[in-house]
Scaffold this motif. Structure first.
Motif, PDB file in Angstrom:
ATOM      1  N   SER A  80     -11.174  -7.800  -0.101  1.00  0.00           N
ATOM      2  CA  SER A  80      -9.921  -7.306  -0.667  1.00  0.00           C
ATOM      3  C   SER A  80     -10.224  -6.278  -1.745  1.00  0.00           C
ATOM      4  O   SER A  80     -11.127  -6.491  -2.562  1.00  0.00           O
ATOM      5  CB  SER A  80      -9.119  -8.461  -1.278  1.00  0.00           C
ATOM      6  N   PRO A  81      -9.481  -5.168  -1.793  1.00  0.00           N
ATOM      7  CA  PRO A  81      -9.703  -4.188  -2.854  1.00  0.00           C
ATOM      8  C   PRO A  81      -9.109  -4.632  -4.184  1.00  0.00           C
ATOM      9  O   PRO A  81      -9.363  -4.026  -5.215  1.00  0.00           O
ATOM     10  CB  PRO A  81      -8.982  -2.951  -2.325  1.00  0.00           C
ATOM     11  N   ASP A  82      -8.306  -5.698  -4.150  1.00  0.00           N
ATOM     12  CA  ASP A  82      -7.556  -6.098  -5.344  1.00  0.00           C
ATOM     13  C   ASP A  82      -8.053  -7.393  -5.980  1.00  0.00           C
ATOM     14  O   ASP A  82      -7.800  -7.637  -7.156  1.00  0.00           O
ATOM     15  CB  ASP A  82      -6.074  -6.256  -5.000  1.00  0.00           C
ATOM     16  N   THR A  83      -8.702  -8.255  -5.197  1.00  0.00           N
ATOM     17  CA  THR A  83      -9.150  -9.546  -5.714  1.00  0.00           C
ATOM     18  C   THR A  83     -10.601  -9.789  -5.334  1.00  0.00           C
ATOM     19  O   THR A  83     -11.087  -9.288  -4.312  1.00  0.00           O
ATOM     20  CB  THR A  83      -8.296 -10.700  -5.162  1.00  0.00           C
ATOM     21  N   CYS A  84     -11.272 -10.572  -6.114  1.00  0.00           N
ATOM     22  CA  CYS A  84     -12.675 -10.894  -5.855  1.00  0.00           C
ATOM     23  C   CYS A  84     -13.001 -12.239  -6.501  1.00  0.00           C
ATOM     24  O   CYS A  84     -12.620 -12.477  -7.650  1.00  0.00           O
ATOM     25  CB  CYS A  84     -13.577  -9.799  -6.430  1.00  0.00           C
ATOM     26  N   PRO A  85     -13.703 -13.107  -5.754  1.00  0.00           N
ATOM     27  CA  PRO A  85     -14.225 -12.918  -4.401  1.00  0.00           C
ATOM     28  C   PRO A  85     -13.207 -13.316  -3.334  1.00  0.00           C
ATOM     29  O   PRO A  85     -12.679 -14.414  -3.358  1.00  0.00           O
ATOM     30  CB  PRO A  85     -15.436 -13.836  -4.373  1.00  0.00           C
ATOM     31  N   SER A  86     -12.962 -12.421  -2.425  1.00  0.00           N
ATOM     32  CA  SER A  86     -12.124 -12.695  -1.257  1.00  0.00           C
ATOM     33  C   SER A  86     -12.808 -12.089  -0.046  1.00  0.00           C
ATOM     34  O   SER A  86     -13.163 -10.910  -0.061  1.00  0.00           O
ATOM     35  CB  SER A  86     -10.733 -12.089  -1.431  1.00  0.00           C
ATOM     36  N   GLY A  87     -13.005 -12.895   0.997  1.00  0.00           N
ATOM     37  CA  GLY A  87     -13.666 -12.394   2.188  1.00  0.00           C
ATOM     38  C   GLY A  87     -14.186 -13.511   3.060  1.00  0.00           C
ATOM     39  O   GLY A  87     -13.912 -14.694   2.820  1.00  0.00           O
ATOM     40  N   VAL A  88     -14.932 -13.130   4.094  1.00  0.00           N
ATOM     41  CA  VAL A  88     -15.500 -14.095   5.036  1.00  0.00           C
ATOM     42  C   VAL A  88     -16.910 -14.468   4.600  1.00  0.00           C
ATOM     43  O   VAL A  88     -17.731 -13.599   4.277  1.00  0.00           O
ATOM     44  CB  VAL A  88     -15.537 -13.510   6.458  1.00  0.00           C
TER      45      VAL A  88
ATOM     46  N   GLY B 235       0.819  -1.208   0.000  1.00  0.00           N
ATOM     47  CA  GLY B 235       0.000   0.000   0.000  1.00  0.00           C
ATOM     48  C   GLY B 235       0.853   1.258   0.000  1.00  0.00           C
ATOM     49  O   GLY B 235       0.485   2.274  -0.609  1.00  0.00           O
ATOM     50  N   ALA B 236       2.014   1.202   0.675  1.00  0.00           N
ATOM     51  CA  ALA B 236       2.899   2.367   0.703  1.00  0.00           C
ATOM     52  C   ALA B 236       3.380   2.716  -0.697  1.00  0.00           C
ATOM     53  O   ALA B 236       3.397   3.890  -1.089  1.00  0.00           O
ATOM     54  CB  ALA B 236       4.089   2.102   1.623  1.00  0.00           C
ATOM     55  N   MET B 237       3.772   1.716  -1.483  1.00  0.00           N
ATOM     56  CA  MET B 237       4.258   1.989  -2.826  1.00  0.00           C
ATOM     57  C   MET B 237       3.122   2.391  -3.765  1.00  0.00           C
ATOM     58  O   MET B 237       3.321   3.207  -4.686  1.00  0.00           O
ATOM     59  CB  MET B 237       5.006   0.769  -3.381  1.00  0.00           C
ATOM     60  N   GLN B 238       1.930   1.847  -3.512  1.00  0.00           N
ATOM     61  CA  GLN B 238       0.779   2.299  -4.302  1.00  0.00           C
ATOM     62  C   GLN B 238       0.560   3.801  -4.105  1.00  0.00           C
ATOM     63  O   GLN B 238       0.295   4.535  -5.060  1.00  0.00           O
ATOM     64  CB  GLN B 238      -0.479   1.528  -3.898  1.00  0.00           C
ATOM     65  N   HIS B 239       0.682   4.245  -2.861  1.00  0.00           N
ATOM     66  CA  HIS B 239       0.491   5.671  -2.593  1.00  0.00           C
ATOM     67  C   HIS B 239       1.614   6.508  -3.205  1.00  0.00           C
ATOM     68  O   HIS B 239       1.361   7.561  -3.808  1.00  0.00           O
ATOM     69  CB  HIS B 239       0.434   5.923  -1.088  1.00  0.00           C
ATOM     70  N   LEU B 240       2.854   6.049  -3.047  1.00  0.00           N
ATOM     71  CA  LEU B 240       3.986   6.830  -3.539  1.00  0.00           C
ATOM     72  C   LEU B 240       3.985   6.955  -5.060  1.00  0.00           C
ATOM     73  O   LEU B 240       4.470   7.940  -5.612  1.00  0.00           O
ATOM     74  CB  LEU B 240       5.298   6.198  -3.066  1.00  0.00           C
ATOM     75  N   THR B 241       3.430   5.965  -5.743  1.00  0.00           N
ATOM     76  CA  THR B 241       3.437   6.012  -7.206  1.00  0.00           C
ATOM     77  C   THR B 241       2.214   6.704  -7.795  1.00  0.00           C
ATOM     78  O   THR B 241       2.265   7.188  -8.935  1.00  0.00           O
ATOM     79  CB  THR B 241       3.524   4.587  -7.788  1.00  0.00           C
ATOM     80  N   THR B 242       1.116   6.766  -7.031  1.00  0.00           N
ATOM     81  CA  THR B 242      -0.119   7.306  -7.616  1.00  0.00           C
ATOM     82  C   THR B 242      -0.840   8.320  -6.727  1.00  0.00           C
ATOM     83  O   THR B 242      -1.756   9.012  -7.194  1.00  0.00           O
ATOM     84  CB  THR B 242      -1.116   6.178  -7.922  1.00  0.00           C
ATOM     85  N   GLY B 243      -0.482   8.387  -5.434  1.00  0.00           N
ATOM     86  CA  GLY B 243      -1.236   9.220  -4.506  1.00  0.00           C
ATOM     87  C   GLY B 243      -2.431   8.517  -3.907  1.00  0.00           C
ATOM     88  O   GLY B 243      -3.158   9.093  -3.094  1.00  0.00           O
ATOM     89  N   TYR B 244      -2.650   7.253  -4.261  1.00  0.00           N
ATOM     90  CA  TYR B 244      -3.793   6.483  -3.763  1.00  0.00           C
ATOM     91  C   TYR B 244      -3.682   6.259  -2.261  1.00  0.00           C
ATOM     92  O   TYR B 244      -2.638   5.871  -1.750  1.00  0.00           O
ATOM     93  CB  TYR B 244      -3.847   5.139  -4.490  1.00  0.00           C
ATOM     94  N   GLU B 245      -4.756   6.538  -1.533  1.00  0.00           N
ATOM     95  CA  GLU B 245      -4.832   6.251  -0.106  1.00  0.00           C
ATOM     96  C   GLU B 245      -5.590   4.947   0.098  1.00  0.00           C
ATOM     97  O   GLU B 245      -6.779   4.858  -0.237  1.00  0.00           O
ATOM     98  CB  GLU B 245      -5.556   7.372   0.640  1.00  0.00           C
ATOM     99  N   PRO B 246      -4.934   3.895   0.603  1.00  0.00           N
ATOM    100  CA  PRO B 246      -5.637   2.636   0.851  1.00  0.00           C
ATOM    101  C   PRO B 246      -6.864   2.854   1.737  1.00  0.00           C
ATOM    102  O   PRO B 246      -6.812   3.592   2.720  1.00  0.00           O
ATOM    103  CB  PRO B 246      -4.586   1.777   1.545  1.00  0.00           C
ATOM    104  N   GLN B 247      -7.948   2.205   1.364  1.00  0.00           N
ATOM    105  CA  GLN B 247      -9.207   2.351   2.094  1.00  0.00           C
ATOM    106  C   GLN B 247      -9.441   1.152   3.004  1.00  0.00           C
ATOM    107  O   GLN B 247      -8.854   0.081   2.811  1.00  0.00           O
ATOM    108  CB  GLN B 247     -10.373   2.468   1.096  1.00  0.00           C
TER     109      GLN B 247
END
Length: 433
Positions: free
Chosen positions: A250-258, A232-244
């Motif tokens: 998961s914000p990156d894969t689907c379906p992932s969860g309980v 997440g740190a590198m995602q922010h440094l490269t794009t300004g994206y703030e992890p939510q």
């Protein structure tokens, strides 16, 4: 109070199945650490053969000794302390006294490693700063574990695991989007810092093998916490994206969860398209969705998460976990039951890895033990020895390591090297300093 019946039901630790010397055999560590990050680091060194001498204040010792749960039969050996201090020796020493300081310096002169995690400035006030210790022993690896480093504008700040979780951005990334972020229940930053400290010490020892010189080593909780924010740190440094905060999804894969079966919750992680296809074709028996032109693509599934989750929820709730677990395993879909800590410690997975055993204790008979996660085939960890009582090895360390005779030890006791109470007792019996 320890639940001795529960402890006695644990399997006995299986002894080390080799006569090979431990990989750190002959390494001597002077341990000025307390609480979690420092003691866990030195425990790893002890597990693999280092002679770790834990120097702690007389009478009370490491404050972590008194964290619950504590048994009245061993009041200064609570569960958390036992977790971080096995395979060590304890020397109860008052380094604020000239006599105690002299003993500490004598040990440091004969040591390979010193580890400390006091607040900045404490070792300097003791007269045990790096420069002093390096002059005593140029081969010494001197490791400081701190909150924000030993230099710079924040060196004076106290810091604990949840504080650096907050300040690193880690808390902001965890929890649900409709409320404040949450810290982890476990002290993950302390644990990760301990692992980093162990690595740093071993690297410094490797460097010493090449040139014979020790060095100062530093590991900070805050530095580790920044690393623990992950990619997440590198995602922010490269794009300004703030992890939510995404809860258990998961914000990156689907379906992932309980998801919830008829009786138990479990987690599924579909990290790529092939796993998704196996899940829907082999587990849920929905080949139409497995090969759907839209849903078979990861990026598209993120847009249709609610629909996919609704389909999965409706299917999984119909059968118990005992039905779904073997199907998920057969289809090679990453999955795991959401367990309580007690369920995890008693699980077949933990049992198969021999992670939870019992080991002898001189007072309680048996205490629990959590195995090191490091497995070396030829030079495995030593058989675990229960964490020591305060000052349990004081006299043997002074005799065997420093060569002090009984008269010298008595003089040190009278001079306050082992604390005011020991000195008072010595004076009461007529021993002169």
């Amino acid at each position: 109070m320890f639940d001795q019946e529960r402890i006695d039901a644990l399997p006995v630790h299986r002894e080390r199945a080799t006569t090979e010397p431990a990989v750190l055999d002959g390494l001597r560590v002077v341990d000025f650490t307390h609480f979690v990050a420092g003691p866990l680091a030195t425990q790893t060194l002890a597990d693999f053969g280092a002679e770790v001498i834990k120097i702690e204040a007389p009478v009370r010792g490491d404050d972590f000794r008194h964290y619950p749960t504590v048994d009245p039969e061993i009041p200064a050996q609570g569960g958390p302390y036992l977790w971080t201090n096995r395979n060590k020796k304890s020397l109860a020493l008052d380094v604020k006294s000239p006599a105690g300081l002299a003993v500490a310096k004598a040990l440091i002169a004969r040591a390979d490693v010193l580890v400390e995690n006091f607040s900045s400035g404490v070792m300097e006030r003791f007269g045990l700063d790096y420069e002093t210790c390096a002059a005593l022993n140029p081969r010494l690896v001197y490791c400081s574990v701190s909150a924000y480093g030993r230099e710079g504008p924040y060196a004076d700040r106290l810091g604990f695991d949840p504080i650096v979780q907050a300040e690193s951005g880690f808390i902001s990334m965890n929890g649900y989007p409709d409320r404040q972020g949450v810290r982890t229940g476990a002290a993950v930053m302390d644990t990760a810092t301990a692992m980093s400290a162990t690595n740093a010490i071993l690297l410094a020892l490797m460097a010493r093998q090449k040139d014979g010189r020790g060095q100062r080593v530093e590991v900070a909780l805050y530095d580790t916490a920044i690393l623990m924010t992950g990619f997440g740190a590198m995602q922010h440094l490269t794009t300004g994206y703030e992890p939510q905060r995404n809860g258990n999804t998961s914000p990156d894969t689907c379906p992932s969860g309980v998801f919830m079966s008829k009786d138990k919750p479990f987690y599924i992680n579909c990290g790529n398209d092939k796993i998704y296809q196996r899940l829907f074709e082999q587990v849920l028996e929905r080949p139409d969705l497995a090969h759907d032109e839209v849903l078979s693509q990861r990026a598209n599934r993120l847009k249709h998460r609610e629909r996919i989750f609704r389909i999965m929820d409706e299917a999984f709730i119909k059968e118990p976990w005992s039905h779904w677990a073997p199907r998920l395993r057969a289809a090679n879909v990453p999955h795991g039951q959401v367990k309580t800590l007690g369920e995890a410690l008693a699980s077949e997975e933990s049992r198969s890895r021999e992670l939870i055993t019992r080991i002898p204790h001189p007072v309680k008979g048996w205490i629990p033990n959590l195995a090191t996660p490091l497995r070396l085939a030829r030079t495995p960890a030593l058989d675990p020895v229960a964490a020591p009582a305060i000052g349990q090895h004081s006299e043997s360390i002074l005799r065997d390591m420093l060569g002090y005779d009984e008269a010298r030890i008595a003089q040190l006791r009278a001079a306050g090297a082992f604390g005011a109470e020991a000195a008072a007792e010595s004076q009461a019996t007529g021993v002169a300093a």
